[in-house]
Scaffold this motif. Structure first.
Motif, PDB file in Angstrom:
ATOM      1  N   GLY A 121       2.502  -1.693   4.495  1.00  0.00           N
ATOM      2  CA  GLY A 121       2.254  -0.253   4.367  1.00  0.00           C
ATOM      3  C   GLY A 121       3.559   0.521   4.288  1.00  0.00           C
ATOM      4  N   ILE A 122       3.446   1.855   4.251  1.00  0.00           N
ATOM      5  CA  ILE A 122       4.653   2.682   4.087  1.00  0.00           C
ATOM      6  C   ILE A 122       4.728   3.735   5.178  1.00  0.00           C
ATOM      7  CG2 ILE A 122       4.761   2.399   1.585  1.00  0.00           C
ATOM      8  CD1 ILE A 122       3.572   5.234   1.343  1.00  0.00           C
ATOM      9  N   GLU A 123       5.934   4.186   5.377  1.00  0.00           N
ATOM     10  CA  GLU A 123       6.228   5.318   6.238  1.00  0.00           C
ATOM     11  C   GLU A 123       7.282   6.178   5.547  1.00  0.00           C
ATOM     12  OE1 GLU A 123       8.213   4.168   9.829  1.00  0.00           O
ATOM     13  OE2 GLU A 123       9.494   2.719   8.811  1.00  0.00           O
ATOM     14  N   LYS A 124       7.619   7.343   6.138  1.00  0.00           N
ATOM     15  CA  LYS A 124       8.702   8.183   5.621  1.00  0.00           C
ATOM     16  C   LYS A 124       9.663   8.421   6.767  1.00  0.00           C
ATOM     17  CE  LYS A 124       9.356  12.159   2.572  1.00  0.00           C
ATOM     18  NZ  LYS A 124      10.636  12.548   3.131  1.00  0.00           N
ATOM     19  N   VAL A 125      10.917   8.008   6.558  1.00  0.00           N
ATOM     20  CA  VAL A 125      11.884   8.060   7.656  1.00  0.00           C
ATOM     21  C   VAL A 125      12.852   9.230   7.511  1.00  0.00           C
ATOM     22  CG1 VAL A 125      11.735   5.586   8.074  1.00  0.00           C
ATOM     23  CG2 VAL A 125      13.409   6.466   6.442  1.00  0.00           C
ATOM     24  N   ILE A 126      12.848   9.861   6.334  1.00  0.00           N
ATOM     25  CA  ILE A 126      13.717  11.031   6.114  1.00  0.00           C
ATOM     26  C   ILE A 126      12.824  12.260   6.137  1.00  0.00           C
ATOM     27  CG2 ILE A 126      15.329  12.150   4.525  1.00  0.00           C
ATOM     28  CD1 ILE A 126      16.047   9.379   3.476  1.00  0.00           C
ATOM     29  N   ASN A 127      13.296  13.290   6.839  1.00  0.00           N
ATOM     30  CA  ASN A 127      12.475  14.492   7.040  1.00  0.00           C
ATOM     31  C   ASN A 127      11.865  14.991   5.725  1.00  0.00           C
ATOM     32  OD1 ASN A 127      12.833  14.645   9.808  1.00  0.00           O
ATOM     33  ND2 ASN A 127      14.765  15.776   9.605  1.00  0.00           N
ATOM     34  N   LEU A 159       0.854  -1.187   0.000  1.00  0.00           N
ATOM     35  CA  LEU A 159       0.000   0.000   0.000  1.00  0.00           C
ATOM     36  C   LEU A 159       0.894   1.242   0.000  1.00  0.00           C
ATOM     37  CD1 LEU A 159      -2.837   1.205   0.129  1.00  0.00           C
ATOM     38  CD2 LEU A 159      -2.693   1.057   2.644  1.00  0.00           C
ATOM     39  N   ASP A 160       1.145   1.816  -1.202  1.00  0.00           N
ATOM     40  CA  ASP A 160       2.032   2.985  -1.345  1.00  0.00           C
ATOM     41  C   ASP A 160       1.220   4.267  -1.152  1.00  0.00           C
ATOM     42  OD1 ASP A 160       4.258   4.551  -1.838  1.00  0.00           O
ATOM     43  OD2 ASP A 160       4.001   4.509  -4.024  1.00  0.00           O
ATOM     44  N   ILE A 161       0.486   4.317  -0.041  1.00  0.00           N
ATOM     45  CA  ILE A 161      -0.311   5.493   0.313  1.00  0.00           C
ATOM     46  C   ILE A 161      -0.157   5.693   1.817  1.00  0.00           C
ATOM     47  CG2 ILE A 161      -2.620   6.504   0.437  1.00  0.00           C
ATOM     48  CD1 ILE A 161      -3.411   4.771  -1.929  1.00  0.00           C
TER      49      ILE A 161
END
Length: 902
Positions: free
Chosen positions: A574-580, A547-549
C-alpha cells in the motif's frame, strides 16, 4: 473772412454723425444713395479710414428719411472665438430683428430652435428673410453689412452666405417681394478673396462704389472749420490736399492739427505741421492709429507675400508710377491704402505716405526680411554683374529653402536665379574632378581588396574568443538562466526516443477511470469493490500488487473484506504520504509492505526526478512504492541490494544519487535519495486493464501472472495527474500523466537497469561539462576562421548545430545528459564574434591599404586625389579621420581645394 461755425470739430477716426459739420460729400454719396434707393446691390470695398462708415451713416439717414427701412450688421461684433456656422447665422438674424424692431412680433430664439435641427444655418436665414422679414416689414429694406472682410477670419467657409445674396436677387424674377430687399457690403477686401466658388459670387451682379479721396471742389465743409483760425483758409486747405491727396483720415487730422497750432499761435506752414506732428517719429505720434495700420497690413498680414509687396512698392517709388494690371499683389497694396489707382496707373497715394514709407524704410524692411540683404544690395549696385556677391553652397541652399512658398520681388528672383546659374557652372566645372576622384577611390579600394582578402586572422584569436564567449555563457548557466532551455532539450530527447522504447511486459496497470467510478456509483471506491478486485487479481498469481490508492480510513461497505484480503496477500503493498500533508498507510499493513507515493516536481511543474527514499529521522528511512515493488521483483530474481560508495546497486546498475547542480539543474532541492527519471514512456507503454474488466473477470487468463500489478486512478475527475517531458512539443499530447503511470515508469527504470542493463541517466562532473562547452566555443571560432563566406559560415553553424543535437541525442540514448544548450550558444557566439572581429580587422587593413594607394596617386593627380581622400575621410570613423589628418600633415598635403565639392 467768413466767421467760423460754432462748435465745429474735425473728426479723426471713427464714423461721423449724420449731422457732423465736417462731413464731406463726394461723388460716391450720390451714386451710393441713388443705387440703393432703386434697390441695387452695392458694395464699398476700399482701404481703411477712407470714410466708409461715415458714408454708411449718411446713407442710412437719407434712406430712412425716404421711408426705407435700414438694417445694420457689424461683423466685428460676431467675433471669431468658438463661433460656429449656426452661431454666426443666428447672429445675423438677431441683428436683423434688432435693427428692424421685430422683437414684439416674433420670438426669434424659439423660431430658430424649431428649425435648426431640420435646416442648415443658411437655410434658416433664407427662411427668416422670406417668411418673417419680408412679411412683417412692408417697406423697402436695405441691409448694410459693415466689416465684411471679417468673414475671412472665420474657420469655416461663408460662400453660402454670398450665394444667398445672389439667390435673393435672382428670386426677384419669380417673387416680387424680393424687389423690396437689397444689400450694401462695406469693408477692406478683394471680392475674389471673399468667396471661393466664383460661380456663386454676387459681386458680378452688384455695383462697386468707388470711394475716392476729397476733391478740391468738395471740401467746403472743411474750409469752414479753418475760418478765423488761419488766414486764407482756402489756400491752406489746398496745401493740406497737396500733402494728403484727399485721404479723408489724414485730411481731417491735418486740419485739426492746424487748428490746434493756430490756437496756440505756433502755426507757420502746413509743411511744418506735417513734418513735426506726422512724419517725424511717426510710429510714436500715430494716434489714432493710421500709418501703423498700413505698415502692419503690408508686413504682417501675409508674410509670404511681404517681400513681393515691398519690392512692388519700391518700384513705384523709384519710377513714380506703374501700370495697373490687377494682380493680387497690386490689389493688396491698394487695400493697404498706400497706393491709389488713377487713370490706369498705380502711384503713391500722397506725399505724407511717400515721406513716411520712403526708400530708406523699404530698404530697411527688405534687409530685415531677406537673409541675403547685403549681398543683393551690393550685387544690384554693381549693375547685377559682380558674381562675387552671389550666394554659394549652404548659404544658397538655406536661402532657397527660405524662399520656398514666398512671393518675392523680381530683383530677388533675378538674384537667386543668377546664384543658381553660378552654382550650376561651378558644379559642371567640378564634375570632371569629382568623376576622376570617384574613379581613383574605386581603383584604390579595388586594388587593396584582393590583398586584404588573402589575409586571415591570427590563430591566437581562437582561444581568446572561445574564453570570452564561454565565460558569460557559463555565468548564465550557473545563474540558472539556461535551466529552462536545458530542461526543454531533455524533454525533446524523451519525445524523440519514445518510438524506440519497447513495451514494459513485467508491469501491468489496473486503471480506475471515470467510467469505472460511474459504474461503481461513488468515489472513493468502496472497500468491498477494492477487496473483490484484489481477490480477482490475486487469483492470476501476480509477482506483487501495488495499491496506489490512499486507504487510511475505511470506506464502507466492505471494509472488513478489504482488511481480510490485505492480511491474506503478503505480496501486496500500500501507500502513504510522508511529505506534508502527511497521509497514513492502511492500518492493516505492516511497515514493510508500505511505500510512499510522493513525487518531486520541478519549478516548471514537470516530473523529471524519482524520489526513492526519505530519512524521516536518523534511524527511520521510508522507501517509495516503486522501490518496494522493484525490490520484491528483484528478490524473486535473486538480485539483492548492495552498496557502492553509499549508492545502492541492484544487479547491473548502480543508482547514483542526484545532486542539486546535476545536468541542467541549478541549486535544485536534492533532499532524500533522488535519481534522474529515465522514462520508459507514457501509459501506452504498459499493459493496462480497466477496473470493471477485473471485477467482471473478462481479462484473458494469466494476463497478470508473474507481473507487478499497480492499481491506481486515471480518471480526469480525480486529477491525480502530473506533467512530464511528454507534455510539451508541437506534436505531443497536452494530457498530463497519471501518478500510477509515473510509479510504473520508476519501477520499470529500476528493474530494467538491474536486470537488462538499460542505461540510467547520468551527467558529467562540472569541470568536464565546462571543458566540453569550451571545446565547442573553440570549434565555432575555428569554423568562422577557416570559412570566408558568410553563407558558408551560416551553413556550417546549421550543420554543426544539427550535429551537436545528434551527438546529444545519441548520448542520451546511451544514458548521458550532455549540456547541449550552452554548447550551441557558445558555438554560435564564437562563430559570430570571430566573424565580427575578422570583419573589423579586415576593414582596418582595407582602410590603411586604400589610404596608402591614394597618397601615392596624389602625386600625379593632386586635386582628384585630395577629393578622393576627402571622400574616404567622410566615410570613415572619427578615429580613422584623425589618422587621415595625421598622414596628410606628414605628407604636407592640403585639402583646401575640396571646397568645390561642397
Amino acid at each position: 473772412m467768413t466767421a467760423a461755425k460754432p462748435n465745429f470739430e474735425y473728426q479723426i477716426g471713427g464714423s461721423l454723425e449724420s449731422s457732423a459739420p465736417s462731413y464731406v460729400k463726394r461723388l460716391a454719396d450720390t451714386e451710393f444713395y441713388e443705387r440703393l434707393k432703386w434697390g441695387q446691390f452695392c458694395y464699398v470695398l476700399n482701404s481703411r479710414q477712407m470714410g466708409k462708415s461715415s458714408l454708411r451713416v449718411q446713407m442710412m439717414q437719407r434712406l430712412q428719411a425716404e421711408g426705407i427701412i435700414c438694417a445694420f450688421i457689424d461683423l466685428t461684433g460676431m467675433g471669431t472665438q468658438d463661433v460656429t456656422p449656426e452661431k454666426w447665422y443666428a447672429g445675423i438674424v438677431q441683428s436683423l430683428v434688432s435693427s428692424c424692431q421685430l422683437h414684439s412680433k416674433i420670438q426669434w430664439r424659439s423660431w430658430w430652435r424649431e428649425r435648426r435641427d431640420l435646416l442648415s444655418p443658411v437655410q434658416c436665414l433664407s427662411q427668416f428673410i422670406e417668411e418673417v422679414l419680408l412679411v412683417e416689414v412692408k417697406e423697402n429694406i436695405v441691409i448694410f453689412i459693415d466689416e465684411i472682410d471679417r468673414v475671412l477670419s472665420q474657420n469655416f467657409s461663408l460662400d453660402d452666405f454670398f450665394a444667398l445674396i445672389r439667390f435673393f436677387f435672382q428670386q426677384r424674377e419669380v417673387n416680387y417681394e424680393y424687389k423690396r430687399l437689397t444689400f450694401a457690403l462695406l469693408g477692406v477686401a478683394n471680392p475674389n478673396e471673399l468667396i471661393q466658388n466664383k460661380t456663386q459670387t454676387p459681386f458680378n451682379i452688384g455695383k462697386a462704389i468707388e470711394l475716392e479721396g476729397f476733391q478740391p471742389d468738395e471740401v467746403q465743409p472743411l474750409i469752414d472749420g479753418l475760418n478765423q483760425r488761419v488766414s486764407n483758409p482756402e489756400a491752406v486747405l489746398m496745401q493740406i490736399l497737396e500733402w494728403t491727396g484727399g485721404q479723408p483720415f489724414l485730411t481731417q487730422k491735418l486740419c485739426q492739427l492746424i487748428v490746434l497750432e493756430s490756437t496756440a499761435q505756433r502755426f507757420s506752414s502746413v509743411e511744418q505741421v506735417v513734418r513735426s506732428h506726422i512724419v517725424e517719429n511717426w510710429e510714436s505720434q500715430d494716434e489714432p492709429e493710421h500709418l501703423r495700420t498700413i505698415r502692419d497690413r503690408i508686413l504682417h498680414r501675409n508674410e509670404k507675400r511681404t517681400g513681393r509687396l515691398l519690392e512692388l512698392y519700391q518700384q513705384i517709388l523709384r519710377l513714380g508710377e506703374i501700370s495697373a494690371d490687377g494682380t493680387p499683389e497690386q490689389i493688396e497694396l491698394r487695400l493697404s491704402g498706400l497706393v491709389v489707382e488713377q487713370q490706369g496707373k498705380l502711384k503713391v497715394y500722397n506725399r505724407i505716405y511717400k515721406a513716411v514709407f520712403n526708400q530708406n524704410w523699404v530698404n530697411r524692411k527688405l534687409a530685415e526680411l531677406r537673409p541675403y540683404a547685403e549681398a543683393i544690395a551690393a550685387w544690384s549696385a554693381s549693375a547685377c554683374e559682380d558674381e562675387s556677391y552671389l550666394l554659394r553652397g549652404q548659404a544658397l541652399h538655406d536661402t532657397l529653402a527660405w524662399a520656398l512658398g514666398k512671393s518675392l520681388g523680381d530683383l530677388d528672383y533675378q538674384f537667386l536665379a543668377a546664384s543658381q546659374e553660378l552654382a550650376k557652372r561651378q558644379a559642371q566645372m567640378s564634375l570632371q574632378a569629382l568623376a576622376q576622384a570617384n574613379k581613383l577611390l574605386a581603383q584604390a579600394r579595388q586594388k587593396a581588396k584582393p590583398e586584404v582578402l588573402q589575409r586571415r586572422i591570427g590563430w591566437g584569436w581562437i582561444p581568446r574568443i572561445a574564453i570570452c564567449v564561454t565565460a558569460p555563457i557559463l555565468l548564465l548557466r550557473f545563474g540558472g538562466l539556461l535551466q529552462g532551455g536545458e530542461w526543454n532539450m531533455l524533454d525533446q530527447f524523451f519525445r524523440w526516443r519514445l518510438l524506440q522504447e519497447s513495451p514494459e511486459k513485467r508491469i501491468a496497470i489496473v486503471t480506475i477511470d471515470d467510467e469505472d467510478i460511474k459504474k461503481v456509483g461513488k468515489w472513493p471506491i468502496p472497500d468491498q469493490v477494492l477487496a473483490k478486485a484484489i481477490a480477482n487479481i490475486k487469483a492470476q498469481q501476480p509477482r506483487a500488487i501495488g495499491l496506489d490508492i490512499y486507504r487510511d480510513l475505511p470506506v464502507e461497505p466492505g471494509h472488513q473484506d478489504l482488511v481480510n484480503i490485505l492480511k491474506l496477500t503478503p505480496n501486496l503493498y500500500g501507500i502513504e504520504k510522508v511529505i506534508n500533508p502527511i497521509i497514513a498507510p492502511p492500518p492493516s499493513l505492516n511497515a514493510e509492505r508500505v511505500g510512499f507515493a510522493d513525487l518531486v516536481v520541478d519549478a516548471d511543474g514537470k516530473v523529471r526526478r524519482a524520489l526513492l527514499s526519505v530519512n524521516l529521522s536518523q534511524n527511520e528511512t521510508r522507501y517509495s512504492l516503486a522501490v518496494k515493488l522493484a525490490q520484491h521483483y528483484l528478490n524473486k530474481e535473486g538480485i539483492t541490494t548492495k552498496w557502492v560508495d553509499k549508492d545502492p546497486r541492484w544487479g547491473k546498475a548502480v543508482f547514483e544519487k542526484f545532486m542539486g547542480n546535476d545536468g541542467g539543474y541549478v541549486h535544485a532541492d536534492s533532499g532524500g535519495y533522488q535519481i534522474l527519471l529515465n522514462f520508459r514512456g507514457n501509459q501506452e507503454n504498459f499493459a493496462t486493464f480497466p477496473l470493471r474488466d477485473i471485477l467482471e473477470k473478462t481479462i484473458p487468463p494469466d494476463s497478470l501472472r508473474d507481473r507487478l500489478v499497480l492499481i491506481g486512478t486515471t480518471a480526469e475527475s480525480i486529477k491525480d495527474v502530473f506533467y512530464t517531458p511528454y507534455n510539451s512539443g508541437l506534436f505531443s499530447s497536452s494530457q498530463p500523466m497519471p501518478g500510477v503511470s509515473i510509479h510504473a515508469n520508476i519501477i520499470s527504470q529500476i528493474i530494467s537497469a538491474a536486470v537488462d542493463g538499460r542505461p540510467l541517466l547520468r551527467v558529467w562532473q562540472e569541470p568536464i561539462e565546462c571543458l566540453w562547452i569550451l571545446v565547442w566555443a573553440g570549434l565555432g571560432a575555428l569554423v568562422s576562421r577557416q570559412l570566408r563566406s558568410s553563407i558558408a559560415i551560416v551553413a556550417s553553424i546549421i550543420f554543426a548545430g544539427a550535429g551537436l543535437l545528434g551527438i546529444g541525442f545519441l548520448a542520451f540514448c546511451l544514458g548521458w545528459w550532455l549540456p547541449i544548450i550552452p554548447s550551441l550558444l557558445v558555438f554560435l557566439g564564437s562563430a559570430v564574434a570571430l566573424e565580427l572581429v575578422t570583419h573589423k580587422q579586415l576593414e582596418r587593413l582595407q582602410f590603411h591599404q586604400t589610404l596608402a594607394l591614394l597618397l601615392e596617386m596624389c602625386q600625379d593627380h593632386p586635386l582628384a586625389g585630395a577629393i578622393a581622400i576627402e571622400y574616404l575621410k567622410q566615410s570613415e570613423s572619427q578615429e580613422n579621420q584623425a589618422f587621415i589628418e595625421q598622414q596628410l600633415r606628414e605628407k604636407q598635403l592640403t585639402t583646401s581645394t575640396i571646397e568645390l565639392v561642397e
